[in-house]
Design a protein around this motif. Sequence first.
Motif, PDB file in Angstrom:
ATOM      1  N   SER A 141       0.912  -0.826   0.118  1.00  0.00           N
ATOM      2  CA  SER A 141      -0.076  -0.046   0.234  1.00  0.00           C
ATOM      3  C   SER A 141       0.596   1.305   0.264  1.00  0.00           C
ATOM      4  O   SER A 141       1.806   1.320   1.136  1.00  0.00           O
ATOM      5  N   GLY A 142       0.383   2.173  -0.317  1.00  0.00           N
ATOM      6  CA  GLY A 142       1.340   3.937  -0.654  1.00  0.00           C
ATOM      7  C   GLY A 142       0.608   4.537   0.460  1.00  0.00           C
ATOM      8  O   GLY A 142       1.246   5.686   0.215  1.00  0.00           O
ATOM      9  N   MET A 143      -0.297   4.339   1.336  1.00  0.00           N
ATOM     10  CA  MET A 143      -1.079   5.358   1.615  1.00  0.00           C
ATOM     11  C   MET A 143       0.234   5.913   3.324  1.00  0.00           C
ATOM     12  O   MET A 143       0.838   4.598   3.924  1.00  0.00           O
ATOM     13  N   SER A 144       0.533   7.172   3.949  1.00  0.00           N
ATOM     14  CA  SER A 144       0.888   7.178   4.625  1.00  0.00           C
ATOM     15  C   SER A 144       0.264   6.641   6.024  1.00  0.00           C
ATOM     16  O   SER A 144      -0.562   6.043   5.987  1.00  0.00           O
ATOM     17  N   VAL A 145       1.415   6.493   6.688  1.00  0.00           N
ATOM     18  CA  VAL A 145       0.814   5.339   8.701  1.00  0.00           C
ATOM     19  C   VAL A 145       0.308   6.303   9.106  1.00  0.00           C
ATOM     20  O   VAL A 145      -0.448   5.470   9.387  1.00  0.00           O
ATOM     21  N   ALA A 146       1.083   7.580   8.973  1.00  0.00           N
ATOM     22  CA  ALA A 146      -0.111   8.713  10.282  1.00  0.00           C
ATOM     23  C   ALA A 146      -1.178   8.612   9.424  1.00  0.00           C
ATOM     24  O   ALA A 146      -2.160   8.608  10.226  1.00  0.00           O
ATOM     25  N   HIS A 147      -1.542   8.686   8.505  1.00  0.00           N
ATOM     26  CA  HIS A 147      -2.976   8.952   7.630  1.00  0.00           C
ATOM     27  C   HIS A 147      -3.662   7.640   8.160  1.00  0.00           C
ATOM     28  O   HIS A 147      -5.339   7.776   8.167  1.00  0.00           O
ATOM     29  N   GLU A 148      -3.371   6.432   7.964  1.00  0.00           N
ATOM     30  CA  GLU A 148      -4.050   5.219   8.165  1.00  0.00           C
ATOM     31  C   GLU A 148      -4.311   5.264   9.731  1.00  0.00           C
ATOM     32  O   GLU A 148      -5.355   4.560   9.825  1.00  0.00           O
ATOM     33  N   ALA A 151     -16.871   2.469   7.224  1.00  0.00           N
ATOM     34  CA  ALA A 151     -17.102   2.231   5.169  1.00  0.00           C
ATOM     35  C   ALA A 151     -16.645   3.070   5.556  1.00  0.00           C
ATOM     36  O   ALA A 151     -15.704   2.827   3.857  1.00  0.00           O
ATOM     37  N   ALA A 152     -16.154   4.569   5.599  1.00  0.00           N
ATOM     38  CA  ALA A 152     -15.505   5.299   5.484  1.00  0.00           C
ATOM     39  C   ALA A 152     -13.588   5.432   4.736  1.00  0.00           C
ATOM     40  O   ALA A 152     -13.094   5.937   4.762  1.00  0.00           O
ATOM     41  N   LEU A 153     -13.237   4.808   5.746  1.00  0.00           N
ATOM     42  CA  LEU A 153     -11.866   3.984   6.140  1.00  0.00           C
ATOM     43  C   LEU A 153     -11.868   2.995   4.247  1.00  0.00           C
ATOM     44  O   LEU A 153     -10.810   3.123   4.217  1.00  0.00           O
ATOM     45  N   THR A 154     -12.966   1.625   4.419  1.00  0.00           N
ATOM     46  CA  THR A 154     -12.443   0.972   3.444  1.00  0.00           C
ATOM     47  C   THR A 154     -12.741   1.765   2.655  1.00  0.00           C
ATOM     48  O   THR A 154     -12.012   0.857   1.880  1.00  0.00           O
ATOM     49  N   LEU A 155     -13.756   2.766   2.251  1.00  0.00           N
ATOM     50  CA  LEU A 155     -13.635   3.173   0.704  1.00  0.00           C
ATOM     51  C   LEU A 155     -12.456   3.917   0.314  1.00  0.00           C
ATOM     52  O   LEU A 155     -11.427   3.699  -0.305  1.00  0.00           O
ATOM     53  N   THR A 156     -12.150   4.609   1.885  1.00  0.00           N
ATOM     54  CA  THR A 156     -10.630   5.961   1.383  1.00  0.00           C
ATOM     55  C   THR A 156      -9.688   4.754   0.915  1.00  0.00           C
ATOM     56  O   THR A 156      -8.369   4.403   0.106  1.00  0.00           O
ATOM     57  N   LEU A 157      -9.410   3.260   1.759  1.00  0.00           N
ATOM     58  CA  LEU A 157      -7.816   2.187   1.372  1.00  0.00           C
ATOM     59  C   LEU A 157      -8.778   1.496   0.099  1.00  0.00           C
ATOM     60  O   LEU A 157      -7.438   1.861  -0.610  1.00  0.00           O
ATOM     61  N   GLY A 214      -9.396   3.238  -2.502  1.00  0.00           N
ATOM     62  CA  GLY A 214      -8.750   4.492  -3.890  1.00  0.00           C
ATOM     63  C   GLY A 214     -10.169   5.408  -3.841  1.00  0.00           C
ATOM     64  O   GLY A 214     -10.565   5.701  -4.541  1.00  0.00           O
ATOM     65  N   VAL A 215     -11.462   5.149  -3.360  1.00  0.00           N
ATOM     66  CA  VAL A 215     -12.464   5.362  -3.497  1.00  0.00           C
ATOM     67  C   VAL A 215     -12.688   7.065  -3.339  1.00  0.00           C
ATOM     68  O   VAL A 215     -12.395   7.249  -2.032  1.00  0.00           O
TER      69      VAL A 215
END
Length: 520
Positions: free
Chosen positions: A380-387, A430-436, A438-439
Amino acid sequence: MNAPANLTAVLLVVAVTVGIGGYGLRSRSTPDFYVASRTVSPLRNAAAVSGEYVSAASYLGIAGLLATYGSTMLWYGIGYTAGYLVLLVLVAAPLRRSGAYTVSDFAEARLGSMAVRRTATVFVVLIGLLYQVPQLVGAGLALHTALGAPAWSGTVLVAAVVLVSVITGGMRSVTLVQSVQYWLKLTALAVPALALLLVWRGVWHPSGGPSPLPVAHAAGGHDGGQGLYGVYSLMVALFLGTMGLPHVTARFYTNPDGRAARRTTVGVLGLLGVFYLLPEVYGGLGRLYAPGPAAADRAADTEVLLLPGRLVPGTTGQLLTALVVAGAFAAFLSACSGLALSVAAVLSQDLFGGDVRGFRRAAAPAVLVPCAIALLLSGSGMSVAHEVGLIFSVAASTFCPLLVLGIWWRRLTAAGAVAGMLVGGGLSAAALTLTLLGVGGTGWVGALLAEPAAWSVPAAFLTMVGGSLLTPGRVPAAASVMLARLHLPEALAAGPADRSAADGDRSSAVPARSSRDGHH
């Protein structure tokens, strides 16, 4: 990077963790494993709380985001610290006086409902498992950066050490390990930071080459109203999410009494205030001296690990890098240990009998499930802080309303509590899942999904209050007695009133367990 020095640093941290954890072999009773027999002093507990709270997001993620996006990301460090001020004012002492081992225990004792307990347990497990994932992914990234090893090796190494620590000693040993690891992490960031500041100011000119010249950083930030919304929503998540993190609330059950819980929280505010000055140093210097814009947030997470070698060439730079690497692995280990403890505690209480053997059986899924997820998400390319920020949103949308209303509002009912947790937790998850996935993209939809706390937390509070007002006949009969127990000093609340607060089929679990360790 100097792989031998970095490997030595990692192995030393692992050895210290396992060695100090050997102290936990003295843990034999159930109170030892769950709450360290409620004998942890405020100073040690403050260091332990700070040790487990300073995770991959704090150690690596904040500096990476600052280096990439600039001063807007300063709010992460402020929010992580300020959340304890809210916890101090609203939750710390009453939560300790509840006599609970877990948030699920508190919820059941306060509302006398198995439905509330089961709902709380589901979200404790969800938050605890999800929060471990970025720690384990960060461990893989750090080991790959420091040693060139496969990313999965760091994930597996941290998971194995955490599993051994939790199974052998429970809360007693992990408390000691985490308190030591806080000071290790502080030293591991502070010493190189001082050296880097001396180089930046021109006071020290390391041998082996001149100091690198500042390079303009081209990375962009966030735009307009969406960026402003993101900052405010992030603040809501960090300010209110801290009290909803199961490994944080579990720490307050280990204090001898409510006064000690407040003193612990004040100590945490001081220790975190000192620590969070350091990621800003790395982020600011990384923004000045980075060779170019980071290709992705995940690449920016390595900024703390790479910066000492970039500014200080030669052996000195290699030693500073090894020190930073050691601190990073202490961060992964301490955060994962606390999270695994909190998940194992609720799983043991509800599925494995609640004794020491059940705790040890519950520890395996508490560690191995997030390890498997981290291995799947290692690319995954997302920052750990944002996760981690997204997980704070889930915590703020579930346990913050439950704790605040449960402690301060007599009319809360089980129906309202369950409805509020399901609405707030469901929306934020749900927002977390959709963000991960890429929605949402870069527009307002993407902004609302990426930072959901601004709308999911109010939705949870309104649902919890509305549901309770619609079911006035279901206010627990012992609500007033329980609130007295939460708010009166222990010397005044003890005795028959304490026992009557436990009326009900399963709500007596908390006082009964508390009586076994001598604090009922």
